[in-house]
Scaffold this motif. Structure first.
Motif, short mmCIF file in Angstrom:
data_model
loop_
_atom_site.label_atom_id
_atom_site.label_comp_id
_atom_site.label_asym_id
_atom_site.label_seq_id
_atom_site.Cartn_x
_atom_site.Cartn_y
_atom_site.Cartn_z
N UNK A 269 0.83 -1.21 0.00
CA UNK A 269 0.00 0.00 0.00
C UNK A 269 0.86 1.25 0.00
N UNK A 270 0.57 2.13 -0.95
CA UNK A 270 1.32 3.37 -1.09
C UNK A 270 0.37 4.47 -1.52
N UNK A 271 0.64 5.70 -1.04
CA UNK A 271 -0.19 6.84 -1.40
C UNK A 271 0.64 7.95 -2.02
N UNK A 272 1.84 7.62 -2.49
CA UNK A 272 2.75 8.63 -3.02
C UNK A 272 2.46 8.98 -4.47
N UNK A 330 -4.75 -5.64 -17.02
CA UNK A 330 -3.91 -4.61 -16.43
C UNK A 330 -4.72 -3.76 -15.45
N UNK A 331 -3.98 -3.00 -14.64
CA UNK A 331 -4.62 -2.08 -13.69
C UNK A 331 -3.91 -0.73 -13.74
N UNK A 332 -4.68 0.32 -13.42
CA UNK A 332 -4.14 1.67 -13.26
C UNK A 332 -4.67 2.19 -11.93
N UNK A 333 -3.79 2.39 -10.96
CA UNK A 333 -4.18 2.78 -9.61
C UNK A 333 -3.80 4.24 -9.37
N UNK A 334 -4.80 5.03 -8.93
CA UNK A 334 -4.57 6.44 -8.59
C UNK A 334 -5.07 6.70 -7.18
N UNK A 335 -4.51 7.74 -6.56
CA UNK A 335 -4.83 8.09 -5.18
C UNK A 335 -5.20 9.56 -5.09
N UNK A 336 -6.27 9.86 -4.34
CA UNK A 336 -6.69 11.23 -4.08
C UNK A 336 -6.72 11.47 -2.58
N UNK A 337 -6.03 12.52 -2.10
CA UNK A 337 -6.05 12.87 -0.68
C UNK A 337 -7.33 13.65 -0.38
N UNK A 360 -4.79 10.60 7.81
CA UNK A 360 -5.17 11.04 6.47
C UNK A 360 -6.25 10.12 5.91
N UNK A 361 -7.10 10.74 5.09
CA UNK A 361 -8.16 9.98 4.41
C UNK A 361 -7.90 10.05 2.91
N UNK A 362 -7.93 8.87 2.25
CA UNK A 362 -7.64 8.79 0.82
C UNK A 362 -8.79 8.09 0.09
N UNK A 363 -8.89 8.43 -1.18
CA UNK A 363 -9.72 7.65 -2.10
C UNK A 363 -8.78 6.97 -3.09
N UNK A 364 -8.89 5.65 -3.17
CA UNK A 364 -8.06 4.85 -4.08
C UNK A 364 -8.94 4.37 -5.22
#
Length: 430
Positions: A269-272, A330-337, A360-364
C-alpha cells in the motif's frame, strides 16, 4: 491358519532411501551372502538383519577381488598345451594349486570360470556371513540409498474451468544390480534416518524408460493399518529396475473438487503516486487425495504454461501457484487525498513531549482493463506494515474485504471489458 510365504524380493521405496527385503534360506547353520562393492557403498550396514531366522552373529568382510566367491573351487587355466584344472586358493593375488600340489600365481586373463562374472564385480566384493542358530528360512532386510523415487504431476486444464491431475512416479536405481521385485510399495512422507558412514557413487550412465505394463493401484484397503504421516502406493506387476536406470510408472489419478484460474495483483500500500501494472496468473485446485511434494507440469487447453513445485498437501486443502504475468489484464491505480489531520497520541518522545501523528483519508481508484477475448476473474490485495487502517469503505458488489493492515477485493471482467473499483480509507502512521 497357514501363514503366507513372503515374496522373494519386496521393495519399500521411500523418497531418500529404500528397504530391500529378500527371502533367504539355508540348510546349514551358516548363511553366506555377497555384495558387489559398488552396491555395498550405498547400504547402511547397521540396518542389515534377518527376520524369522535367528542368528548368533553377523560378520562383514570386504575383499578386493570379486573372485573371492571362487576360492576353494576348481577352475581352469589356459595353458600353451590346452587347459589345466586348478584350485583357486587365494583370490586377492590369484594363488592357485594344480593337481600335483604345486602353488603358483595365475594371470586373470588366463582363468576360465564355470560362471559368468558380474559386470560390476571387477571392483571388489563384500562378504556377509550369518552364524545361524539352525537351518531355516527368513527375510534378509537392509536399507540402501541407491534406490529412491520421486513424484511428478501433470495438470491439464480445459477451457471450461475443469481439470485433470495425474501423477507419475520415477524410480531411481543408482546401483549396479538389477532388481526384479515381486512386491513394490512406494512410501511418501517424512522419515528421518541416519545416513550411512560410507557415501555412494552415482553411475555415469543411466537409462530412463516408461514402464507401460505396470498396473498401479492406490493402497487403501479397509483392514490396512494407518501409519501416521505416511502414504503408501502399491504397484501391481512392478517393473524390472535395471542397474543405473530411471523407470517411470503412472501411479495415481487425483480427483479434483475444482480448478480455478484467477488474475491476481498483490501490492504494498502506497499513497505517493499512481501505479500501473499487469495481473499475475494464479491457478488453484482442491485435490480429494493428499498431494506429495513434487513438480507440477501445468497445461492450459493443451499448452504448457508453467512447472511449479507444490508442497505436501492434505486432502481437501487448496493448492495455489502463480505462473507469471497476463499482459492482457492490467490495472491503473490512482490516489486522491481527501483530508489530513495531525493529532497528538499518548506516546512521548525522549524529551517527554507528546508525539504527533498524521491521520489522512484517501480515495483509491482502480481502473481495470481486460484486452483478451475471454472473461477473467480478478483479485487485488494491498498490504501495509507501517500504517494502521480504519474507517475503510468500498463497494459491496466486488466482494470487498479489509483488516487493520490489508485491503482486498475481487470480481470479474468481461471480454475486452473495463471496470472501475474505488474505496476510501483512513490511515494513521505507526
Amino acid at each position: 491358519m497357514t501363514e503366507s510365504r513372503p515374496p522373494a524380493v519386496e521393495l519399500r521405496i521411500y523418497p531418500d532411501f529404500s528397504e530391500v527385503r529378500t527371502l533367504v534360506q539355508s540348510e546349514a547353520d551358516r548363511l553366506e551372502l555377497t555384495f558387489p562393492a559398488t552396491t555395498w557403498e550405498s547400504v547402511d550396514p547397521e540396518s542389515i538383519t534377518l527376520i524369522g531366522l535367528p542368528y548368533a552373529s553377523k560378520t562383514m568382510l570386504a575383499r578386493e577381488s570379486w573372485l573371492t566367491a571362487f576360492e576353494g573351487r576348481r577352475v581352469w587355466l589356459r595353458a600353451a598345451h590346452g587347459t589345466e584344472e586348478v584350485t583357486l586358493i587365494r583370490a586377492d593375488d590369484l594363488l592357485v594349486q594344480n593337481a600335483n600340489g604345486a602353488y603358483f600365481h595365475a594371470s586373470q586373463q588366463d582363468l576360465l570360470l564355470p560362471e559368468a562374472p558380474p559386470p560390476q564385480g571387477q571392483r571388489g566384493v563384500v562378504s556377509l556371513s550369518f552364524a545361524l542358530r539352525g537351518p531355516g528360512e527368513g527375510v534378509l532386510t537392509y536399507l540402501t540409498r541407491s534406490l529412491t523415487w520421486s513424484a511428478q504431476y501433470q495438470l491439464d486444464i480445459d477451457g471450461q474451468g475443469g481439470g485433470v491431475l495425474r501423477a507419475d512416479a520415477t524410480l531411481h536405481n543408482r546401483g549396479d544390480l538389477p532388481l526384479e521385485p515381486e512386491v513394490l510399495t512406494l512410501v511418501a512422507g517424512e522419515v528421518r534416518g541416519q545416513r550411512p558412514t560410507l557415501g555412494f557413487r552415482i553411475p555415469r550412465d543411466r537409462t530412463s524408460y516408461f514402464a507401460q505394463n505396470a498396473s498401479p493401484s492406490w493402497e487403501d484397503p479397509e483392514d490396512a493399518p494407518e501409519i501416521a504421516g505416511l502414504y503408501r502406493y502399491q504397484l501391481l506387476n512392478p517393473p524390472r529396475l535395471a542397474g543405473g536406470s530411471n523407470v517411470t510408472v503412472p501411479f495415481e489419478d487425483v480427483p479434483l473438487r475444482h480448478t480455478r484460474l484467477t488474475n491476481v495483483a498483490s501490492l504494498v500500500m502506497s499513497f505517493a503516486s499512481e501505479q500501473r501494472g499487469a495481473f499475475q496468473r494464479r491457478y488453484s485446485l482442491v485435490p480429494e487425495r493428499p498431494l506429495l511434494e513434487a513438480r507440477v507440469t501445468v497445461r492450459d487447453q493443451g499448452y504448457l504454461v508453467g512447472q511449479p513445485r507444490v508442497g505436501e498437501t492434505a486432502a481437501g486443502q487448496e493448492v495455489a501457484f502463480t505462473l507469471g504475468q497476463d499482459p492482457n489484464v492490467t490495472y491503473h491505480r490512482t490516489v486522491t487525498l481527501l483530508s489530513s489531520v495531525a493529532t497528538e497520541t499518548e506516546d512521548v518522545d525522549r524529551h517527554g513531549r507528546a508525539v504527533t501523528r498524521a491521520i489522512r483519508e484517501y480515495r483509491v481508484t482502480y481502473r481495470l482493463h481486460n484486452a483478451g477475448r475471454r472473461p477473467v476473474e480478478f483479485e487485488v490485495m494491498e498490504r501495509t506494515s507501517y500504517l494502521t487502517l480504519f474507517n475503510v469503505s468500498g463497494p459491496a458488489g466486488n466482494q470487498f474485504e479489509h483488516q487493520t493492515d490489508t485491503v482486498a477485493f475481487r470480481g470479474a471482467l468481461p471480454p475486452t471489458g473495463d471496470a472501475t473499483v474505488e474505496f476510501e480509507v483512513t490511515v494513521r502512521e505507526n
